[in-house]
Design a protein around this motif. Structure first.
Motif, PDB file in Angstrom:
ATOM      1  N   CYS A  43      81.798 -56.881  39.518  1.00 10.73           N
ATOM      2  CA  CYS A  43      82.694 -55.744  39.748  1.00 10.73           C
ATOM      3  C   CYS A  43      83.247 -55.198  38.432  1.00 10.73           C
ATOM      4  O   CYS A  43      83.326 -53.973  38.234  1.00 10.73           O
ATOM      5  CB  CYS A  43      83.845 -56.158  40.658  1.00 10.73           C
ATOM      6  N   ILE A  48      78.810 -53.404  42.533  1.00  7.28           N
ATOM      7  CA  ILE A  48      79.453 -53.999  43.705  1.00  7.28           C
ATOM      8  C   ILE A  48      79.114 -55.484  43.759  1.00  7.28           C
ATOM      9  O   ILE A  48      77.946 -55.865  43.765  1.00  7.28           O
ATOM     10  CB  ILE A  48      78.994 -53.304  44.994  1.00  7.28           C
ATOM     11  N   ASP A  77      87.674 -50.920  38.698  1.00  6.78           N
ATOM     12  CA  ASP A  77      86.511 -51.783  38.833  1.00  6.78           C
ATOM     13  C   ASP A  77      85.751 -51.440  40.113  1.00  6.78           C
ATOM     14  O   ASP A  77      86.314 -50.873  41.058  1.00  6.78           O
ATOM     15  CB  ASP A  77      86.935 -53.254  38.886  1.00  6.78           C
ATOM     16  N   TYR A  80      84.581 -55.141  45.643  1.00  8.84           N
ATOM     17  CA  TYR A  80      83.852 -56.306  46.125  1.00  8.84           C
ATOM     18  C   TYR A  80      83.495 -56.076  47.592  1.00  8.84           C
ATOM     19  O   TYR A  80      84.079 -55.222  48.275  1.00  8.84           O
ATOM     20  CB  TYR A  80      84.656 -57.595  45.940  1.00  8.84           C
TER      21      TYR A  80
END
Length: 321
Positions: A43, A48, A77, A80
Protein backbone atom coordinates in the motif's frame (compact mmCIF):
# COMPACT_ATOMS: atom_id res chain seq x y z
CA UNK A 1 3.45 11.01 -11.18
CA UNK A 2 1.53 9.52 -8.27
CA UNK A 3 -1.68 8.30 -9.87
CA UNK A 4 -2.20 5.58 -12.43
CA UNK A 5 -4.49 7.76 -14.50
CA UNK A 6 -1.73 10.23 -15.36
CA UNK A 7 -0.32 7.87 -17.99
CA UNK A 8 -2.94 5.19 -18.67
CA UNK A 9 -6.44 4.81 -20.04
CA UNK A 10 -9.41 5.94 -17.98
CA UNK A 11 -10.03 3.55 -15.12
CA UNK A 12 -13.38 1.98 -14.30
CA UNK A 13 -12.39 2.02 -10.65
CA UNK A 14 -13.77 4.61 -8.25
CA UNK A 15 -11.62 7.74 -8.24
CA UNK A 16 -11.15 7.36 -4.49
CA UNK A 17 -9.18 4.19 -5.27
CA UNK A 18 -7.53 4.89 -8.63
CA UNK A 19 -6.16 8.28 -7.55
CA UNK A 20 -4.06 6.59 -4.85
CA UNK A 21 -2.41 3.99 -7.10
CA UNK A 22 1.04 4.35 -8.62
CA UNK A 23 0.48 1.08 -10.45
CA UNK A 24 -2.83 -0.56 -11.47
CA UNK A 25 -2.23 -3.71 -9.47
CA UNK A 26 -3.22 -5.79 -6.46
CA UNK A 27 -0.70 -7.67 -4.35
CA UNK A 28 -2.80 -10.82 -4.32
CA UNK A 29 -4.18 -12.29 -1.09
CA UNK A 30 -2.26 -15.51 -0.39
CA UNK A 31 -2.84 -18.00 2.41
CA UNK A 32 -0.01 -18.08 4.97
CA UNK A 33 1.94 -15.54 2.90
CA UNK A 34 0.13 -12.19 2.93
CA UNK A 35 0.75 -10.68 6.34
CA UNK A 36 0.36 -7.19 7.69
CA UNK A 37 3.94 -6.20 6.79
CA UNK A 38 3.52 -7.23 3.15
CA UNK A 39 0.17 -5.45 2.93
CA UNK A 40 1.58 -2.25 4.45
CA UNK A 41 4.61 -2.28 2.15
CA UNK A 42 2.43 -2.78 -0.94
CA UNK A 43 0.00 0.00 0.00
CA UNK A 44 2.79 2.45 0.84
CA UNK A 45 4.42 1.74 -2.52
CA UNK A 46 1.17 2.49 -4.38
CA UNK A 47 -0.36 -0.96 -4.97
CA UNK A 48 -3.50 -2.40 -3.35
CA UNK A 49 -2.36 -4.78 -0.61
CA UNK A 50 -4.68 -7.75 -0.08
CA UNK A 51 -4.81 -10.55 2.48
CA UNK A 52 -7.17 -13.41 3.37
CA UNK A 53 -9.03 -12.82 6.62
CA UNK A 54 -8.01 -16.40 7.48
CA UNK A 55 -4.36 -15.38 7.79
CA UNK A 56 -4.55 -13.68 11.20
CA UNK A 57 -5.88 -17.04 12.54
CA UNK A 58 -8.32 -15.50 15.04
CA UNK A 59 -10.87 -12.71 15.14
CA UNK A 60 -8.82 -10.92 17.78
CA UNK A 61 -5.75 -11.06 15.54
CA UNK A 62 -7.77 -9.83 12.55
CA UNK A 63 -8.89 -6.85 14.63
CA UNK A 64 -5.26 -6.19 15.56
CA UNK A 65 -4.10 -6.40 11.93
CA UNK A 66 -6.75 -3.93 10.81
CA UNK A 67 -5.95 -1.57 13.67
CA UNK A 68 -2.27 -1.58 12.65
CA UNK A 69 -3.15 -0.94 9.00
CA UNK A 70 -5.56 1.85 9.90
CA UNK A 71 -3.00 3.54 12.14
CA UNK A 72 -0.02 3.10 9.80
CA UNK A 73 -1.39 3.86 6.35
CA UNK A 74 -2.12 7.44 5.33
CA UNK A 75 -5.00 8.73 3.23
CA UNK A 76 -2.60 8.98 0.28
CA UNK A 77 -1.49 5.36 0.43
CA UNK A 78 -3.22 2.73 -1.69
CA UNK A 79 -6.09 0.99 0.10
CA UNK A 80 -5.80 -2.42 1.68
CA UNK A 81 -8.24 -5.13 0.65
CA UNK A 82 -9.57 -8.07 2.68
CA UNK A 83 -10.22 -11.42 1.02
CA UNK A 84 -13.28 -13.28 2.34
CA UNK A 85 -13.14 -17.02 1.69
CA UNK A 86 -16.86 -17.69 1.49
CA UNK A 87 -16.59 -21.37 2.43
CA UNK A 88 -15.22 -20.48 5.86
CA UNK A 89 -17.80 -20.51 8.69
CA UNK A 90 -16.03 -17.52 10.28
CA UNK A 91 -16.89 -15.21 7.37
CA UNK A 92 -19.83 -13.44 9.00
CA UNK A 93 -17.81 -12.52 12.07
CA UNK A 94 -14.96 -11.36 9.82
CA UNK A 95 -17.38 -9.02 8.05
CA UNK A 96 -18.48 -7.48 11.35
CA UNK A 97 -14.85 -6.68 12.15
CA UNK A 98 -14.16 -5.30 8.65
CA UNK A 99 -17.17 -3.02 8.83
CA UNK A 100 -16.14 -1.75 12.24
CA UNK A 101 -12.81 -0.73 10.70
CA UNK A 102 -14.49 0.86 7.65
CA UNK A 103 -12.52 -1.37 5.26
CA UNK A 104 -12.77 0.07 1.74
CA UNK A 105 -12.34 -3.05 -0.41
CA UNK A 106 -13.21 -6.74 -0.21
CA UNK A 107 -12.55 -9.67 -2.54
CA UNK A 108 -14.81 -12.71 -2.20
CA UNK A 109 -13.59 -16.15 -3.25
CA UNK A 110 -14.47 -19.87 -3.09
CA UNK A 111 -18.23 -19.37 -3.03
CA UNK A 112 -21.00 -17.03 -4.06
CA UNK A 113 -20.69 -13.38 -2.98
CA UNK A 114 -24.48 -13.00 -2.86
CA UNK A 115 -24.85 -13.49 0.94
CA UNK A 116 -22.44 -10.68 1.81
CA UNK A 117 -22.89 -8.05 -0.90
CA UNK A 118 -25.89 -6.24 0.69
CA UNK A 119 -24.19 -5.64 4.05
CA UNK A 120 -20.91 -4.63 2.43
CA UNK A 121 -22.60 -2.24 0.03
CA UNK A 122 -24.64 -0.69 2.81
CA UNK A 123 -21.33 0.22 4.44
CA UNK A 124 -19.89 1.58 1.18
CA UNK A 125 -17.42 -1.28 0.61
CA UNK A 126 -16.16 -1.86 -2.95
CA UNK A 127 -16.67 -5.58 -3.66
CA UNK A 128 -14.73 -7.70 -6.15
CA UNK A 129 -15.47 -11.40 -6.72
CA UNK A 130 -13.14 -14.19 -7.90
CA UNK A 131 -14.59 -15.99 -10.93
CA UNK A 132 -13.16 -18.71 -13.18
CA UNK A 133 -16.02 -19.46 -15.59
CA UNK A 134 -18.53 -17.50 -17.64
CA UNK A 135 -21.29 -19.06 -15.53
CA UNK A 136 -19.77 -17.63 -12.36
CA UNK A 137 -19.13 -14.27 -14.02
CA UNK A 138 -22.85 -13.92 -14.66
CA UNK A 139 -23.77 -15.10 -11.17
CA UNK A 140 -21.40 -12.59 -9.58
CA UNK A 141 -22.82 -9.76 -11.68
CA UNK A 142 -26.34 -10.82 -10.70
CA UNK A 143 -25.25 -10.75 -7.06
CA UNK A 144 -24.40 -7.07 -7.51
CA UNK A 145 -20.60 -7.09 -7.11
CA UNK A 146 -18.71 -3.96 -8.16
CA UNK A 147 -16.03 -5.78 -10.13
CA UNK A 148 -14.59 -9.14 -11.11
CA UNK A 149 -11.29 -10.94 -10.57
CA UNK A 150 -10.85 -13.26 -13.55
CA UNK A 151 -8.87 -16.34 -12.50
CA UNK A 152 -7.09 -17.63 -15.59
CA UNK A 153 -4.56 -20.28 -16.54
CA UNK A 154 -1.26 -19.75 -14.78
CA UNK A 155 -2.43 -18.21 -11.52
CA UNK A 156 -0.94 -19.58 -8.32
CA UNK A 157 -3.00 -21.33 -5.66
CA UNK A 158 -6.66 -21.85 -6.54
CA UNK A 159 -6.72 -21.02 -10.22
CA UNK A 160 -8.70 -20.94 -13.40
CA UNK A 161 -7.98 -22.74 -16.65
CA UNK A 162 -9.19 -20.32 -19.33
CA UNK A 163 -6.92 -18.40 -21.67
CA UNK A 164 -6.70 -14.83 -20.31
CA UNK A 165 -7.05 -13.20 -23.74
CA UNK A 166 -10.20 -15.15 -24.54
CA UNK A 167 -11.67 -14.80 -21.04
CA UNK A 168 -11.24 -11.03 -20.79
CA UNK A 169 -12.59 -10.35 -24.26
CA UNK A 170 -15.59 -12.65 -23.71
CA UNK A 171 -16.46 -10.83 -20.48
CA UNK A 172 -15.87 -7.40 -22.00
CA UNK A 173 -18.41 -8.25 -24.73
CA UNK A 174 -21.20 -7.61 -22.20
CA UNK A 175 -19.62 -6.21 -19.01
CA UNK A 176 -18.24 -2.71 -18.61
CA UNK A 177 -17.37 -2.79 -14.91
CA UNK A 178 -13.92 -3.11 -13.32
CA UNK A 179 -11.90 -6.24 -14.06
CA UNK A 180 -8.80 -7.54 -12.31
CA UNK A 181 -6.84 -10.23 -14.13
CA UNK A 182 -5.07 -13.06 -12.28
CA UNK A 183 -2.74 -15.48 -13.99
CA UNK A 184 0.98 -15.45 -14.75
CA UNK A 185 1.60 -11.71 -14.49
CA UNK A 186 5.26 -11.27 -13.61
CA UNK A 187 6.26 -7.80 -14.79
CA UNK A 188 5.12 -4.39 -15.99
CA UNK A 189 5.14 -5.45 -19.64
CA UNK A 190 2.48 -8.08 -18.91
CA UNK A 191 0.54 -5.54 -16.86
CA UNK A 192 0.59 -3.01 -19.70
CA UNK A 193 -0.60 -5.71 -22.11
CA UNK A 194 -3.45 -6.55 -19.74
CA UNK A 195 -4.52 -2.91 -19.68
CA UNK A 196 -4.66 -2.88 -23.48
CA UNK A 197 -6.81 -6.00 -23.28
CA UNK A 198 -9.42 -4.16 -21.20
CA UNK A 199 -8.23 -4.93 -17.67
CA UNK A 200 -8.24 -2.37 -14.86
CA UNK A 201 -6.01 -4.14 -12.34
CA UNK A 202 -3.37 -6.83 -12.52
CA UNK A 203 -3.33 -9.49 -9.80
CA UNK A 204 0.31 -10.18 -8.89
CA UNK A 205 0.94 -12.93 -6.38
CA UNK A 206 3.93 -15.21 -6.84
CA UNK A 207 6.57 -12.46 -7.00
CA UNK A 208 5.32 -11.05 -3.70
CA UNK A 209 5.79 -14.42 -1.99
CA UNK A 210 9.54 -14.00 -2.55
CA UNK A 211 9.81 -10.66 -0.76
CA UNK A 212 11.43 -9.68 2.49
CA UNK A 213 8.06 -8.79 4.01
CA UNK A 214 6.10 -11.94 3.17
CA UNK A 215 5.31 -14.59 5.78
CA UNK A 216 6.70 -17.39 3.60
CA UNK A 217 9.49 -19.52 5.03
CA UNK A 218 13.00 -18.80 3.68
CA UNK A 219 13.05 -22.26 2.07
CA UNK A 220 9.83 -21.46 0.21
CA UNK A 221 11.25 -18.19 -1.09
CA UNK A 222 14.43 -19.92 -2.24
CA UNK A 223 12.40 -22.62 -4.01
CA UNK A 224 10.65 -19.88 -5.97
CA UNK A 225 14.01 -18.41 -6.99
CA UNK A 226 15.22 -21.85 -8.10
CA UNK A 227 12.04 -22.84 -9.98
CA UNK A 228 10.61 -22.18 -13.44
CA UNK A 229 7.07 -22.60 -14.70
CA UNK A 230 7.98 -26.21 -15.53
CA UNK A 231 7.99 -26.76 -11.77
CA UNK A 232 4.33 -25.72 -11.36
CA UNK A 233 1.76 -28.53 -11.23
CA UNK A 234 -1.97 -28.00 -11.73
CA UNK A 235 -3.79 -30.53 -9.54
CA UNK A 236 -7.05 -31.09 -7.67
CA UNK A 237 -5.49 -33.57 -5.26
CA UNK A 238 -5.00 -31.22 -2.31
CA UNK A 239 -8.03 -28.92 -2.43
CA UNK A 240 -10.61 -30.58 -4.69
CA UNK A 241 -10.24 -27.58 -7.03
CA UNK A 242 -7.74 -26.71 -9.73
CA UNK A 243 -4.73 -25.46 -7.79
CA UNK A 244 -1.17 -24.63 -8.80
CA UNK A 245 1.54 -26.06 -6.53
CA UNK A 246 5.32 -26.35 -6.73
CA UNK A 247 6.49 -29.80 -7.80
CA UNK A 248 9.62 -29.72 -5.61
CA UNK A 249 7.50 -29.17 -2.48
CA UNK A 250 5.23 -32.08 -3.40
CA UNK A 251 8.23 -34.33 -3.91
CA UNK A 252 9.75 -33.17 -0.63
CA UNK A 253 6.54 -34.32 1.09
CA UNK A 254 7.13 -37.85 -0.22
CA UNK A 255 4.37 -37.82 -2.84
CA UNK A 256 4.67 -38.73 -6.52
CA UNK A 257 3.43 -35.76 -8.61
CA UNK A 258 2.94 -38.00 -11.64
CA UNK A 259 0.28 -40.11 -9.95
CA UNK A 260 -1.48 -37.68 -7.61
CA UNK A 261 -4.59 -37.32 -9.75
CA UNK A 262 -4.74 -40.91 -10.95
CA UNK A 263 -4.58 -43.37 -8.08
CA UNK A 264 -5.07 -43.92 -4.37
CA UNK A 265 -2.74 -41.00 -3.58
CA UNK A 266 -5.70 -38.72 -4.32
CA UNK A 267 -7.89 -40.13 -1.56
CA UNK A 268 -4.93 -40.19 0.82
CA UNK A 269 -3.90 -36.63 -0.01
CA UNK A 270 -7.41 -35.24 0.21
CA UNK A 271 -7.93 -36.88 3.59
CA UNK A 272 -4.60 -35.63 4.85
CA UNK A 273 -4.83 -32.12 3.47
CA UNK A 274 -8.57 -31.60 3.76
CA UNK A 275 -10.25 -29.14 6.08
CA UNK A 276 -8.73 -25.88 7.22
CA UNK A 277 -5.55 -24.49 5.71
CA UNK A 278 -4.40 -24.46 9.33
CA UNK A 279 -5.34 -28.07 10.08
CA UNK A 280 -3.70 -29.65 13.10
CA UNK A 281 -3.44 -33.01 11.31
CA UNK A 282 -0.02 -34.61 11.47
CA UNK A 283 2.25 -34.72 8.46
CA UNK A 284 2.81 -32.19 5.65
CA UNK A 285 -0.09 -29.86 4.86
CA UNK A 286 -1.25 -27.84 1.86
CA UNK A 287 -0.13 -24.20 1.93
CA UNK A 288 2.11 -24.86 4.94
CA UNK A 289 4.31 -27.61 3.48
CA UNK A 290 2.95 -28.03 -0.06
CA UNK A 291 3.70 -24.61 -1.52
CA UNK A 292 1.85 -22.81 -4.29
CA UNK A 293 3.14 -20.73 -7.18
CA UNK A 294 1.89 -19.49 -10.52
CA UNK A 295 3.53 -19.51 -13.95
CA UNK A 296 5.09 -16.14 -13.11
CA UNK A 297 7.56 -18.03 -10.90
CA UNK A 298 9.84 -17.86 -13.95
CA UNK A 299 10.13 -14.14 -13.23
CA UNK A 300 11.38 -14.64 -9.66
CA UNK A 301 15.16 -14.24 -9.45
CA UNK A 302 15.78 -12.94 -5.93
CA UNK A 303 14.10 -11.95 -2.65
CA UNK A 304 13.86 -8.14 -2.68
CA UNK A 305 11.82 -5.70 -0.66
CA UNK A 306 8.22 -5.28 -1.80
CA UNK A 307 8.85 -1.68 -2.84
CA UNK A 308 11.70 -2.78 -5.11
CA UNK A 309 9.36 -5.10 -7.02
CA UNK A 310 6.73 -2.40 -7.37
CA UNK A 311 9.26 0.24 -8.48
CA UNK A 312 10.72 -2.13 -11.08
CA UNK A 313 7.25 -3.13 -12.31
CA UNK A 314 6.32 0.54 -12.61
CA UNK A 315 9.38 1.23 -14.77
CA UNK A 316 8.52 -1.73 -17.00
CA UNK A 317 4.90 -0.62 -17.17
CA UNK A 318 6.00 2.73 -18.57
CA UNK A 319 8.36 1.13 -21.08
CA UNK A 320 11.67 1.51 -19.25
CA UNK A 321 13.04 -2.01 -18.89
Amino acid sequence: MSAVESTTATSRLPETISSRLRLPAIAAPMLRVSGVELVKAACQAGVIGAFPTANPRSHEALDDWLTELDETLSENDAPYCANLIMSRPETQKDIEILLRHRTEMVITSVGSPAPVVPALHEAGVFVLADVATMKHVKKAIEAGVDGLVLLTAGAGGNTGWMNPFAFVRAVRAFYDGPIALAGGMSDGVALRAARELGVDLGYIGTKFIATQESLAEPEYKQMLVDSTMDDVLLTQAFTGMNTSFLLPSIEAAGLDPATLDHNADVASAQAQYGGSAYSDKSGPRRWKDIWSAGHSVSGVSDVPATREIIDQTLREFHGDR
